[in-house]
Design a protein around this motif. Sequence first.
Motif, PDB file in Angstrom:
ATOM      1  N   VAL A  83       0.840  -1.198   0.000  1.00  0.00           N
ATOM      2  CA  VAL A  83       0.000   0.000   0.000  1.00  0.00           C
ATOM      3  C   VAL A  83       0.877   1.251   0.000  1.00  0.00           C
ATOM      4  O   VAL A  83       1.873   1.327   0.726  1.00  0.00           O
ATOM      5  CB  VAL A  83      -0.926   0.015   1.231  1.00  0.00           C
ATOM      6  N   SER A  84       0.491   2.239  -0.813  1.00  0.00           N
ATOM      7  CA  SER A  84       1.159   3.542  -0.829  1.00  0.00           C
ATOM      8  C   SER A  84       0.116   4.631  -0.617  1.00  0.00           C
ATOM      9  O   SER A  84      -1.000   4.536  -1.135  1.00  0.00           O
ATOM     10  CB  SER A  84       1.866   3.778  -2.169  1.00  0.00           C
ATOM     11  N   GLN A  85       0.470   5.671   0.136  1.00  0.00           N
ATOM     12  CA  GLN A  85      -0.448   6.786   0.333  1.00  0.00           C
ATOM     13  C   GLN A  85      -0.447   7.686  -0.895  1.00  0.00           C
ATOM     14  O   GLN A  85       0.599   7.938  -1.499  1.00  0.00           O
ATOM     15  CB  GLN A  85      -0.064   7.586   1.575  1.00  0.00           C
ATOM     16  N   PHE A  86      -1.637   8.179  -1.250  1.00  0.00           N
ATOM     17  CA  PHE A  86      -1.803   8.950  -2.477  1.00  0.00           C
ATOM     18  C   PHE A  86      -0.875  10.163  -2.517  1.00  0.00           C
ATOM     19  O   PHE A  86      -0.252  10.449  -3.541  1.00  0.00           O
ATOM     20  CB  PHE A  86      -3.264   9.403  -2.617  1.00  0.00           C
ATOM     21  N   GLU A  87      -0.755  10.873  -1.405  1.00  0.00           N
ATOM     22  CA  GLU A  87       0.033  12.104  -1.398  1.00  0.00           C
ATOM     23  C   GLU A  87       1.535  11.843  -1.317  1.00  0.00           C
ATOM     24  O   GLU A  87       2.330  12.776  -1.369  1.00  0.00           O
ATOM     25  CB  GLU A  87      -0.416  13.001  -0.241  1.00  0.00           C
ATOM     26  N   GLN A  88       1.916  10.570  -1.188  1.00  0.00           N
ATOM     27  CA  GLN A  88       3.338  10.233  -1.103  1.00  0.00           C
ATOM     28  C   GLN A  88       3.772   9.319  -2.246  1.00  0.00           C
ATOM     29  O   GLN A  88       4.795   8.638  -2.149  1.00  0.00           O
ATOM     30  CB  GLN A  88       3.630   9.564   0.248  1.00  0.00           C
ATOM     31  N   LEU A  89       3.010   9.322  -3.338  1.00  0.00           N
ATOM     32  CA  LEU A  89       3.336   8.441  -4.458  1.00  0.00           C
ATOM     33  C   LEU A  89       4.645   8.852  -5.118  1.00  0.00           C
ATOM     34  O   LEU A  89       4.899  10.031  -5.359  1.00  0.00           O
ATOM     35  CB  LEU A  89       2.210   8.461  -5.494  1.00  0.00           C
ATOM     36  N   LYS A  90       5.460   7.849  -5.415  1.00  0.00           N
ATOM     37  CA  LYS A  90       6.720   8.036  -6.121  1.00  0.00           C
ATOM     38  C   LYS A  90       6.815   6.954  -7.192  1.00  0.00           C
ATOM     39  O   LYS A  90       6.099   5.949  -7.131  1.00  0.00           O
ATOM     40  CB  LYS A  90       7.895   7.910  -5.146  1.00  0.00           C
ATOM     41  N   PRO A  91       7.690   7.140  -8.178  1.00  0.00           N
ATOM     42  CA  PRO A  91       7.838   6.083  -9.195  1.00  0.00           C
ATOM     43  C   PRO A  91       8.123   4.713  -8.592  1.00  0.00           C
ATOM     44  O   PRO A  91       7.638   3.692  -9.091  1.00  0.00           O
ATOM     45  CB  PRO A  91       9.013   6.588 -10.037  1.00  0.00           C
ATOM     46  N   GLU A  92       8.883   4.686  -7.497  1.00  0.00           N
ATOM     47  CA  GLU A  92       9.224   3.403  -6.886  1.00  0.00           C
ATOM     48  C   GLU A  92       8.048   2.786  -6.119  1.00  0.00           C
ATOM     49  O   GLU A  92       8.140   1.648  -5.634  1.00  0.00           O
ATOM     50  CB  GLU A  92      10.432   3.538  -5.958  1.00  0.00           C
ATOM     51  N   SER A  93       6.940   3.529  -5.994  1.00  0.00           N
ATOM     52  CA  SER A  93       5.747   2.954  -5.363  1.00  0.00           C
ATOM     53  C   SER A  93       5.120   1.874  -6.239  1.00  0.00           C
ATOM     54  O   SER A  93       4.404   0.999  -5.750  1.00  0.00           O
ATOM     55  CB  SER A  93       4.707   4.047  -5.096  1.00  0.00           C
ATOM     56  N   ILE A  94       5.376   1.937  -7.537  1.00  0.00           N
ATOM     57  CA  ILE A  94       4.781   0.998  -8.488  1.00  0.00           C
ATOM     58  C   ILE A  94       5.499  -0.351  -8.409  1.00  0.00           C
ATOM     59  O   ILE A  94       6.722  -0.411  -8.340  1.00  0.00           O
ATOM     60  CB  ILE A  94       4.860   1.564  -9.917  1.00  0.00           C
ATOM     61  N   SER A  95       4.726  -1.411  -8.395  1.00  0.00           N
ATOM     62  CA  SER A  95       5.274  -2.768  -8.432  1.00  0.00           C
ATOM     63  C   SER A  95       5.204  -3.286  -9.861  1.00  0.00           C
ATOM     64  O   SER A  95       4.120  -3.343 -10.450  1.00  0.00           O
ATOM     65  CB  SER A  95       4.479  -3.701  -7.516  1.00  0.00           C
ATOM     66  N   LYS A  96       6.349  -3.640 -10.424  1.00  0.00           N
ATOM     67  CA  LYS A  96       6.374  -4.189 -11.780  1.00  0.00           C
ATOM     68  C   LYS A  96       6.521  -5.697 -11.707  1.00  0.00           C
ATOM     69  O   LYS A  96       7.370  -6.214 -10.977  1.00  0.00           O
ATOM     70  CB  LYS A  96       7.513  -3.595 -12.600  1.00  0.00           C
ATOM     71  N   VAL A  97       5.679  -6.392 -12.455  1.00  0.00           N
ATOM     72  CA  VAL A  97       5.676  -7.853 -12.471  1.00  0.00           C
ATOM     73  C   VAL A  97       5.995  -8.320 -13.886  1.00  0.00           C
ATOM     74  O   VAL A  97       5.354  -7.893 -14.851  1.00  0.00           O
ATOM     75  CB  VAL A  97       4.307  -8.406 -12.023  1.00  0.00           C
ATOM     76  N   THR A  98       7.000  -9.179 -14.010  1.00  0.00           N
ATOM     77  CA  THR A  98       7.388  -9.737 -15.306  1.00  0.00           C
ATOM     78  C   THR A  98       7.409 -11.258 -15.210  1.00  0.00           C
ATOM     79  O   THR A  98       7.087 -11.836 -14.166  1.00  0.00           O
ATOM     80  CB  THR A  98       8.783  -9.236 -15.733  1.00  0.00           C
ATOM     81  N   HIS A  99       7.821 -11.901 -16.293  1.00  0.00           N
ATOM     82  CA  HIS A  99       7.864 -13.365 -16.280  1.00  0.00           C
ATOM     83  C   HIS A  99       8.964 -13.889 -15.366  1.00  0.00           C
ATOM     84  O   HIS A  99       8.997 -15.080 -15.047  1.00  0.00           O
ATOM     85  CB  HIS A  99       8.063 -13.908 -17.698  1.00  0.00           C
ATOM     86  N   TYR A 100       9.857 -13.016 -14.914  1.00  0.00           N
ATOM     87  CA  TYR A 100      10.882 -13.448 -13.965  1.00  0.00           C
ATOM     88  C   TYR A 100      10.282 -13.726 -12.581  1.00  0.00           C
ATOM     89  O   TYR A 100      10.882 -14.416 -11.766  1.00  0.00           O
ATOM     90  CB  TYR A 100      11.981 -12.390 -13.846  1.00  0.00           C
ATOM     91  N   ASP A 101       9.111 -13.138 -12.314  1.00  0.00           N
ATOM     92  CA  ASP A 101       8.399 -13.425 -11.066  1.00  0.00           C
ATOM     93  C   ASP A 101       7.583 -14.694 -11.282  1.00  0.00           C
ATOM     94  O   ASP A 101       6.644 -14.705 -12.080  1.00  0.00           O
ATOM     95  CB  ASP A 101       7.472 -12.257 -10.705  1.00  0.00           C
TER      96      ASP A 101
END
Length: 211
Positions: A83-101
């Motif tokens: 969970v990330s707070q709306f007012e504290q969103l940063k690019p690193e808040s995003i979780s990227k999922v690829t076939h390596y996961d």
Amino acid sequence: MPLTLDQAAQLMNQDLEQFLLRCPLSISSAGKQKGEVRFYLYGLGDTAMGRHQGMPVKEGRLRLSTTALSTTAKAIQCIHIPVSQFEQLKPESISKVTHYDTAKFLVTTQLTGCTFAIRPGKGGGLEFLHIQPNGDFDGKKVQQAVGKEFQVSFGRGSQNDGSTYDDNSRVTVMGVRVNNLWKVYAQYQDGDGNILGVECIYQEPSSVAYV
């Protein structure tokens, strides 16, 4: 008769949509952990209403947690979206999922006003975000704002319609990877944990190319 824990775990592995239609599920947070995390499926010791073949059935309420609070808990490897707070969103808040996961399932803590967002990632894969409203932005405003940036912005709205959930509902979000393609479902619940319905909120197109 309610499903046993073994039967519920087997149904989850075989058909997540049918599992979510039948089994009331809550998911505990794994904090700020991203990526693959070991969760445990166990019963809460009480019941709520699910649906089986279109009919209401009483089922044991289940929980996925990073702590095994039962000796019979079933270990399940999941990709966790924090969970990330709306007012504290940063690019690193995003979780990227690829076939390596390699985990089969994707989870996040239960939505009670938050927004869950999905979009294709640049260069392949998928990007996920769980946003908690705060400050001047309530759940409905966050859902609308995030919808301008993400393909899926599932959050608080005026009704339970596959893109929003109303003020009287809470939602369990869970995804499954089948043939390396993701489907993400929303299980609508009332305040007592009874299942109101299940919607597929995202289905990855078969033409997607992972890198």
